[in-house]
Design a protein around this motif. Structure first.
Motif, PDB file in Angstrom:
ATOM      1  N   ASN A   1      28.896  62.184  46.709  1.00 58.82           N
ATOM      2  CA  ASN A   1      29.274  61.020  47.480  1.00 58.82           C
ATOM      3  C   ASN A   1      30.653  60.530  47.035  1.00 58.82           C
ATOM      4  O   ASN A   1      30.895  60.360  45.848  1.00 58.82           O
ATOM      5  N   ARG A   2      31.555  60.331  48.004  1.00 63.00           N
ATOM      6  CA  ARG A   2      32.862  59.754  47.666  1.00 63.00           C
ATOM      7  C   ARG A   2      32.721  58.241  47.690  1.00 63.00           C
ATOM      8  O   ARG A   2      32.382  57.655  48.704  1.00 63.00           O
ATOM      9  N   LEU A   3      33.014  57.614  46.561  1.00 62.64           N
ATOM     10  CA  LEU A   3      32.694  56.203  46.390  1.00 62.64           C
ATOM     11  C   LEU A   3      33.927  55.318  46.550  1.00 62.64           C
ATOM     12  O   LEU A   3      35.036  55.674  46.148  1.00 62.64           O
ATOM     13  N   PHE A   4      33.698  54.160  47.142  1.00 60.42           N
ATOM     14  CA  PHE A   4      34.748  53.149  47.181  1.00 60.42           C
ATOM     15  C   PHE A   4      34.739  52.393  45.864  1.00 60.42           C
ATOM     16  O   PHE A   4      33.700  51.898  45.428  1.00 60.42           O
ATOM     17  N   GLN A   5      35.894  52.320  45.217  1.00 54.01           N
ATOM     18  CA  GLN A   5      35.996  51.640  43.935  1.00 54.01           C
ATOM     19  C   GLN A   5      36.854  50.395  44.079  1.00 54.01           C
ATOM     20  O   GLN A   5      37.851  50.395  44.805  1.00 54.01           O
ATOM     21  N   PRO A   6      36.489  49.306  43.401  1.00 55.94           N
ATOM     22  CA  PRO A   6      37.270  48.071  43.516  1.00 55.94           C
ATOM     23  C   PRO A   6      38.605  48.177  42.797  1.00 55.94           C
ATOM     24  O   PRO A   6      38.770  48.967  41.869  1.00 55.94           O
ATOM     25  N   ASP A   7      39.546  47.372  43.227  1.00 54.92           N
ATOM     26  CA  ASP A   7      40.849  47.276  42.578  1.00 54.92           C
ATOM     27  C   ASP A   7      41.190  45.793  42.494  1.00 54.92           C
ATOM     28  O   ASP A   7      40.515  44.950  43.093  1.00 54.92           O
ATOM     29  N   ILE A   8      42.253  45.468  41.764  1.00 54.62           N
ATOM     30  CA  ILE A   8      42.672  44.075  41.635  1.00 54.62           C
ATOM     31  C   ILE A   8      44.119  43.933  42.076  1.00 54.62           C
ATOM     32  O   ILE A   8      45.002  44.680  41.622  1.00 54.62           O
ATOM     33  N   ASP A   9      44.348  43.005  42.978  1.00 55.27           N
ATOM     34  CA  ASP A   9      45.692  42.656  43.400  1.00 55.27           C
ATOM     35  C   ASP A   9      46.220  41.649  42.381  1.00 55.27           C
ATOM     36  O   ASP A   9      45.789  40.491  42.355  1.00 55.27           O
ATOM     37  N   ILE A  10      47.154  42.106  41.511  1.00 55.72           N
ATOM     38  CA  ILE A  10      47.594  41.227  40.424  1.00 55.72           C
ATOM     39  C   ILE A  10      48.503  40.097  40.906  1.00 55.72           C
ATOM     40  O   ILE A  10      48.665  39.089  40.220  1.00 55.72           O
ATOM     41  N   LYS A  11      49.117  40.252  42.092  1.00 59.70           N
ATOM     42  CA  LYS A  11      49.937  39.162  42.636  1.00 59.70           C
ATOM     43  C   LYS A  11      49.072  38.041  43.172  1.00 59.70           C
ATOM     44  O   LYS A  11      49.311  36.861  42.914  1.00 59.70           O
ATOM     45  N   GLU A  12      48.050  38.408  43.944  1.00 59.59           N
ATOM     46  CA  GLU A  12      47.161  37.412  44.525  1.00 59.59           C
ATOM     47  C   GLU A  12      46.015  37.044  43.580  1.00 59.59           C
ATOM     48  O   GLU A  12      45.279  36.082  43.824  1.00 59.59           O
ATOM     49  N   GLU A  13      45.850  37.842  42.518  1.00 59.72           N
ATOM     50  CA  GLU A  13      44.776  37.637  41.546  1.00 59.72           C
ATOM     51  C   GLU A  13      43.408  37.586  42.222  1.00 59.72           C
ATOM     52  O   GLU A  13      42.619  36.656  42.053  1.00 59.72           O
ATOM     53  N   LYS A  14      43.137  38.645  42.983  1.00 54.80           N
ATOM     54  CA  LYS A  14      41.838  38.747  43.640  1.00 54.80           C
ATOM     55  C   LYS A  14      41.455  40.217  43.806  1.00 54.80           C
ATOM     56  O   LYS A  14      42.305  41.114  43.748  1.00 54.80           O
ATOM     57  N   LEU A  15      40.173  40.450  43.996  1.00 52.94           N
ATOM     58  CA  LEU A  15      39.676  41.804  44.169  1.00 52.94           C
ATOM     59  C   LEU A  15      40.031  42.344  45.547  1.00 52.94           C
ATOM     60  O   LEU A  15      40.119  41.596  46.525  1.00 52.94           O
ATOM     61  N   ARG A  16      40.207  43.640  45.617  1.00 51.04           N
ATOM     62  CA  ARG A  16      40.425  44.306  46.892  1.00 51.04           C
ATOM     63  C   ARG A  16      39.751  45.682  46.820  1.00 51.04           C
ATOM     64  O   ARG A  16      39.489  46.199  45.745  1.00 51.04           O
ATOM     65  N   VAL A  17      39.464  46.233  47.992  1.00 49.14           N
ATOM     66  CA  VAL A  17      38.860  47.556  48.060  1.00 49.14           C
ATOM     67  C   VAL A  17      39.808  48.469  48.835  1.00 49.14           C
ATOM     68  O   VAL A  17      39.855  48.420  50.062  1.00 49.14           O
ATOM     69  N   PRO A  18      40.608  49.268  48.145  1.00 43.61           N
ATOM     70  CA  PRO A  18      41.555  50.147  48.833  1.00 43.61           C
ATOM     71  C   PRO A  18      40.834  51.278  49.548  1.00 43.61           C
ATOM     72  O   PRO A  18      39.797  51.749  49.095  1.00 43.61           O
ATOM     73  N   TYR A  19      41.389  51.680  50.679  1.00 40.07           N
ATOM     74  CA  TYR A  19      40.810  52.792  51.444  1.00 40.07           C
ATOM     75  C   TYR A  19      41.535  54.060  51.024  1.00 40.07           C
ATOM     76  O   TYR A  19      42.594  54.384  51.546  1.00 40.07           O
ATOM     77  N   ASN A  20      40.976  54.756  50.054  1.00 33.93           N
ATOM     78  CA  ASN A  20      41.637  55.925  49.480  1.00 33.93           C
ATOM     79  C   ASN A  20      41.031  57.207  50.017  1.00 33.93           C
ATOM     80  O   ASN A  20      39.847  57.479  49.802  1.00 33.93           O
TER      81      ASN A  20
END
Length: 336
Positions: A196-215
């Motif tokens: 399974n290819r998994l979506f992993q969380p990331d952090i936007d350090i400018k906005e200081e919030k979590l994001r989920v990139p579509y990789n």
């Protein structure tokens, strides 16, 4: 060349399956993929979690203005979320649109829902069912055995409840992947999708919030699936389908040599277009012709664990070869 293969007990015209994604939500696109040569399609997963979230959002919207006017409480008296009906209808339409096998995909939150939804999906006329078993475990009290036993019990119940073949799509994060697969094989899993290819969380350090990139996957991401295809394929009753990082004919050929019955592709279609399906098939055919192979079975599993000279080839996890030949590698790849 004869490119036919058998997956989940179903004969496919070639090993190329379109994996679960938004690609086939458009029926015209699904038809184009079939015309390009795709042998089967996995429809986008039915996620119980998503249905529950949508139902909660609808409930909030219906009662958003309850405190403004008394009449508003009865303005929408009988509206409720449709549950899986829209998904099931779309899946049924896809099955009616294409002539190649269509597999449903399912991921549930609650144990009782797995069997219920599996039956719904079977009623659409699909050729098989893929159980998307991945979830993020955040309960520190659960042991690996608890998680594995629960998954195997779900598989047993679904196999007893439906009459279509059932595959299991696994993450690579089990403590002992080999043991999990063998146990599932014993209770009747018809195929294993690795991985399974998994979506992993990331952090936007400018906005200081979590994001989920579509990789999207990259070429080379398939090596973990290759390792376990080689380790497992010659010793299972169920089929092996390699997933993640399959981008071209070379990747497909490697997986077949390791013992996979089929592969699933998604990212390479997003990156290169529908024509990539045709290219992969042509590359596979050309390689077989060059090697003198007339059919897939002539070379499938030729390099699985039991057929290679080095018994540790797929098991080795450290840089043993590099350490033993460090001087040779450093001459080839000098560090400045």
């Amino acid at each position: 060349m004869d490119l036919k293969t058998t997956y989940m007990g179903i004969e496919l015209k070639n090993p190329i399956i379109i994996g679960a994604s938004n690609l086939v939500l458009d029926l015209k696109m699904a038809k184009k993929l079939e015309e390009a040569g795709a042998a089967a399609i996995v429809y986008k997963s039915l996620f119980e979690e998503q249905l529950n979230l949508e139902a909660a959002e609808l409930e909030d919207e219906l009662h958003e203005f309850d405190n403004i006017h008394a009449e508003m409480t009865s303005l929408f008296p009988n509206i409720e979320h449709s549950g899986p009906k829209a998904h099931l209808l779309a899946l049924k339409k896809l099955k009616e649109t294409v002539s190649i096998p269509v597999f449903a995909s399912l991921n549930c939150t609650y144990d009782v829902s797995w069997v219920e939804y599996a039956k719904y999906l079977e009623e659409t006329g699909v050729d098989g069912l893929e159980l998307n078993f991945y979830s993020t475990i955040s309960d520190v009290e659960k042991t690996p055995a608890d998680i594995e036993d629960a998954r195997i019990e779900i598989l047993k119940k679904i196999k007893a409840a439906v009459n279509i073949p059932v595959s299991v799509k696994l993450s690579p994060f089990y403590t002992n992947m080999m043991n999990v697969v063998y146990r599932m094989d014993k209770v009747g899993a018809d195929a294993f999708v690795l991985f399974n290819r998994l979506f992993q969380p990331d952090i936007d350090i400018k906005e200081e919030k979590l994001r989920v990139p579509y990789n999207l996957s990259q070429k080379g991401d398939s090596r973990l699936a290759l390792r376990f295809a080689g380790l497992l394929s010659c010793n299972l009753n169920g089929s092996i389908c390699s997933n993640t990082g399959i981008h071209d004919g070379e990747d497909v050929i490697s997986m077949l040599l390791a013992g996979a019955n089929a592969v699933q592709i998604v990212s390479t279609v997003y990156k290169n277009g529908v024509i990539q399906v045709t290219r992969i098939i042509e590359e596979l055919s050309a390689w077989m012709k060059d090697k003198g192979y007339e059919k897939i079975d002539d070379f499938k599993g030729k390099l699985c664990k039991k057929n290679v000279d080095d018994p540790h080839a797929y098991r080795r996890a450290q840089y043993v070869d590099y350490l033993m030949k460090a001087k040779e590698y450093l001459k080839k790849y000098p560090v400045s």
